[in-house]
Design a protein around this motif. Structure first.
Motif, PDB file in Angstrom:
ATOM      1  N   ARG A  18       0.834  -1.208   0.000  1.00 56.61           N
ATOM      2  CA  ARG A  18       0.000   0.000   0.000  1.00 56.61           C
ATOM      3  C   ARG A  18       0.865   1.253   0.000  1.00 56.61           C
ATOM      4  NH1 ARG A  18      -3.824  -3.313   2.854  1.00 56.61           N
ATOM      5  NH2 ARG A  18      -3.049  -2.746   4.907  1.00 56.61           N
ATOM      6  N   ARG A  19       1.990   1.200   0.701  1.00 58.06           N
ATOM      7  CA  ARG A  19       2.897   2.353   0.678  1.00 58.06           C
ATOM      8  C   ARG A  19       3.448   2.564  -0.728  1.00 58.06           C
ATOM      9  NH1 ARG A  19       4.463   0.054   5.643  1.00 58.06           N
ATOM     10  NH2 ARG A  19       6.437  -0.690   4.777  1.00 58.06           N
ATOM     11  N   GLN A  20       3.711   1.486  -1.444  1.00 62.28           N
ATOM     12  CA  GLN A  20       4.171   1.606  -2.831  1.00 62.28           C
ATOM     13  C   GLN A  20       3.070   2.184  -3.714  1.00 62.28           C
ATOM     14  OE1 GLN A  20       5.479  -2.538  -3.290  1.00 62.28           O
ATOM     15  NE2 GLN A  20       7.505  -1.731  -3.792  1.00 62.28           N
ATOM     16  N   VAL A  21       1.832   1.788  -3.471  1.00 55.61           N
ATOM     17  CA  VAL A  21       0.703   2.336  -4.222  1.00 55.61           C
ATOM     18  C   VAL A  21       0.582   3.834  -3.952  1.00 55.61           C
ATOM     19  CG1 VAL A  21      -1.814   2.304  -4.494  1.00 55.61           C
ATOM     20  CG2 VAL A  21      -0.545   0.144  -4.359  1.00 55.61           C
ATOM     21  N   VAL A  22       0.689   4.231  -2.692  1.00 57.67           N
ATOM     22  CA  VAL A  22       0.629   5.650  -2.344  1.00 57.67           C
ATOM     23  C   VAL A  22       1.756   6.405  -3.036  1.00 57.67           C
ATOM     24  CG1 VAL A  22       0.979   7.298  -0.448  1.00 57.67           C
ATOM     25  CG2 VAL A  22      -0.588   5.377  -0.160  1.00 57.67           C
ATOM     26  N   GLN A  23       2.935   5.832  -3.036  1.00 60.01           N
ATOM     27  CA  GLN A  23       4.078   6.476  -3.678  1.00 60.01           C
ATOM     28  C   GLN A  23       3.836   6.642  -5.180  1.00 60.01           C
ATOM     29  OE1 GLN A  23       7.819   4.462  -3.144  1.00 60.01           O
ATOM     30  NE2 GLN A  23       8.965   6.337  -3.485  1.00 60.01           N
ATOM     31  N   ARG A  44      -3.510  -7.282 -10.536  1.00 57.89           N
ATOM     32  CA  ARG A  44      -4.413  -6.138 -10.576  1.00 57.89           C
ATOM     33  C   ARG A  44      -5.461  -6.265  -9.474  1.00 57.89           C
ATOM     34  NH1 ARG A  44      -9.211  -4.962 -11.689  1.00 57.89           N
ATOM     35  NH2 ARG A  44      -9.911  -3.043 -12.656  1.00 57.89           N
ATOM     36  N   GLN A  45      -5.962  -7.490  -9.234  1.00 60.25           N
ATOM     37  CA  GLN A  45      -6.957  -7.706  -8.190  1.00 60.25           C
ATOM     38  C   GLN A  45      -6.389  -7.364  -6.810  1.00 60.25           C
ATOM     39  OE1 GLN A  45      -6.270  -9.906 -10.641  1.00 60.25           O
ATOM     40  NE2 GLN A  45      -8.150  -9.779 -11.828  1.00 60.25           N
ATOM     41  N   ALA A  46      -5.137  -7.722  -6.581  1.00 58.79           N
ATOM     42  CA  ALA A  46      -4.500  -7.388  -5.299  1.00 58.79           C
ATOM     43  C   ALA A  46      -4.369  -5.870  -5.159  1.00 58.79           C
ATOM     44  CB  ALA A  46      -3.131  -8.050  -5.193  1.00 58.79           C
ATOM     45  N   VAL A  47      -3.989  -5.197  -6.239  1.00 53.14           N
ATOM     46  CA  VAL A  47      -3.872  -3.737  -6.204  1.00 53.14           C
ATOM     47  C   VAL A  47      -5.232  -3.122  -5.915  1.00 53.14           C
ATOM     48  CG1 VAL A  47      -3.446  -1.683  -7.625  1.00 53.14           C
ATOM     49  CG2 VAL A  47      -1.811  -3.576  -7.645  1.00 53.14           C
ATOM     50  N   THR A  48      -6.287  -3.665  -6.513  1.00 53.44           N
ATOM     51  CA  THR A  48      -7.636  -3.155  -6.271  1.00 53.44           C
ATOM     52  C   THR A  48      -8.001  -3.278  -4.793  1.00 53.44           C
ATOM     53  OG1 THR A  48      -8.305  -3.682  -8.527  1.00 53.44           O
ATOM     54  CG2 THR A  48     -10.065  -3.397  -6.927  1.00 53.44           C
ATOM     55  N   LYS A  49      -7.634  -4.385  -4.161  1.00 52.05           N
ATOM     56  CA  LYS A  49      -7.897  -4.543  -2.723  1.00 52.05           C
ATOM     57  C   LYS A  49      -7.105  -3.530  -1.905  1.00 52.05           C
ATOM     58  CE  LYS A  49      -9.278  -9.378  -2.714  1.00 52.05           C
ATOM     59  NZ  LYS A  49      -9.009 -10.714  -2.164  1.00 52.05           N
ATOM     60  N   HIS A  50      -5.862  -3.302  -2.291  1.00 51.62           N
ATOM     61  CA  HIS A  50      -5.051  -2.307  -1.586  1.00 51.62           C
ATOM     62  C   HIS A  50      -5.641  -0.910  -1.773  1.00 51.62           C
ATOM     63  CE1 HIS A  50      -1.914  -4.911  -0.117  1.00 51.62           C
ATOM     64  NE2 HIS A  50      -1.708  -5.401  -1.333  1.00 51.62           N
ATOM     65  N   LEU A  51      -6.096  -0.606  -2.974  1.00 50.18           N
ATOM     66  CA  LEU A  51      -6.719   0.695  -3.221  1.00 50.18           C
ATOM     67  C   LEU A  51      -8.000   0.854  -2.410  1.00 50.18           C
ATOM     68  CD1 LEU A  51      -6.067   0.884  -7.043  1.00 50.18           C
ATOM     69  CD2 LEU A  51      -5.265   2.563  -5.357  1.00 50.18           C
ATOM     70  N   SER A  52      -8.723  -0.228  -2.222  1.00 52.04           N
ATOM     71  CA  SER A  52      -9.936  -0.185  -1.403  1.00 52.04           C
ATOM     72  C   SER A  52      -9.583   0.166   0.043  1.00 52.04           C
ATOM     73  CB  SER A  52     -10.655  -1.532  -1.466  1.00 52.04           C
ATOM     74  OG  SER A  52     -11.787  -1.525  -0.649  1.00 52.04           O
ATOM     75  N   ALA A  53      -8.517  -0.415   0.554  1.00 51.06           N
ATOM     76  CA  ALA A  53      -8.075  -0.108   1.917  1.00 51.06           C
ATOM     77  C   ALA A  53      -7.646   1.352   2.028  1.00 51.06           C
ATOM     78  CB  ALA A  53      -6.934  -1.033   2.332  1.00 51.06           C
ATOM     79  N   LEU A  54      -6.982   1.852   1.001  1.00 50.37           N
ATOM     80  CA  LEU A  54      -6.573   3.259   1.005  1.00 50.37           C
ATOM     81  C   LEU A  54      -7.788   4.178   0.931  1.00 50.37           C
ATOM     82  CD1 LEU A  54      -3.457   3.036  -1.343  1.00 50.37           C
ATOM     83  CD2 LEU A  54      -3.458   3.432   1.132  1.00 50.37           C
TER      84      LEU A  54
END
Length: 108
Positions: A18-23, A44-54
């Motif tokens: 998630r920190r990498q996604v934020v970056q 992509r599905q994992a990224v979508t879950k991380h974006l949901s948490a963000l």
């Protein structure tokens, strides 16, 4: 200071992905989950879950754009976390200063 908001930010940022996604969002602006996933060793599905948490922590927004959804960073909630860190750090600074004064008085 909103302790729940700060806790949500800390929880969201506790995950390294998630920190990498934020970056990525901070550096490149509005991105799709597919574009973010192309940079990371996750699906992509994992990224979508991380974006949901963000999004749940208020750190990202999702905007439909045609058949895609674009995500943007909303850093304002980080201010609650920074305020908590600042307040907690100040309290520790005060405690350490009192402890140092106590040692100096005993040494005199």
């Amino acid at each position: 200071m909103d302790d729940r908001a700060a806790g949500a930010v800390f929880h969201a940022l506790s995950d390294p992905t998630r920190r990498q996604v934020v970056q990525a969002l901070a550096q490149r602006g509005s991105l799709t989950a597919s574009a973010i996933a192309a940079e990371l060793p996750v699906s992509r599905q994992a990224v979508t879950k991380h974006l949901s948490a963000l999004r749940d922590a208020g750190l990202a927004t999702a905007t439909p754009s045609g058949r895609e959804v674009r995500y943007d960073l909303t850093p304002a909630p980080m201010a609650e976390a920074v305020a908590w860190i600042t307040q907690t750090g100040a309290a520790w600074d005060d405690r350490l200063a009192r402890l140092q004064r106590s040692f100096e008085q005993r040494a005199s």
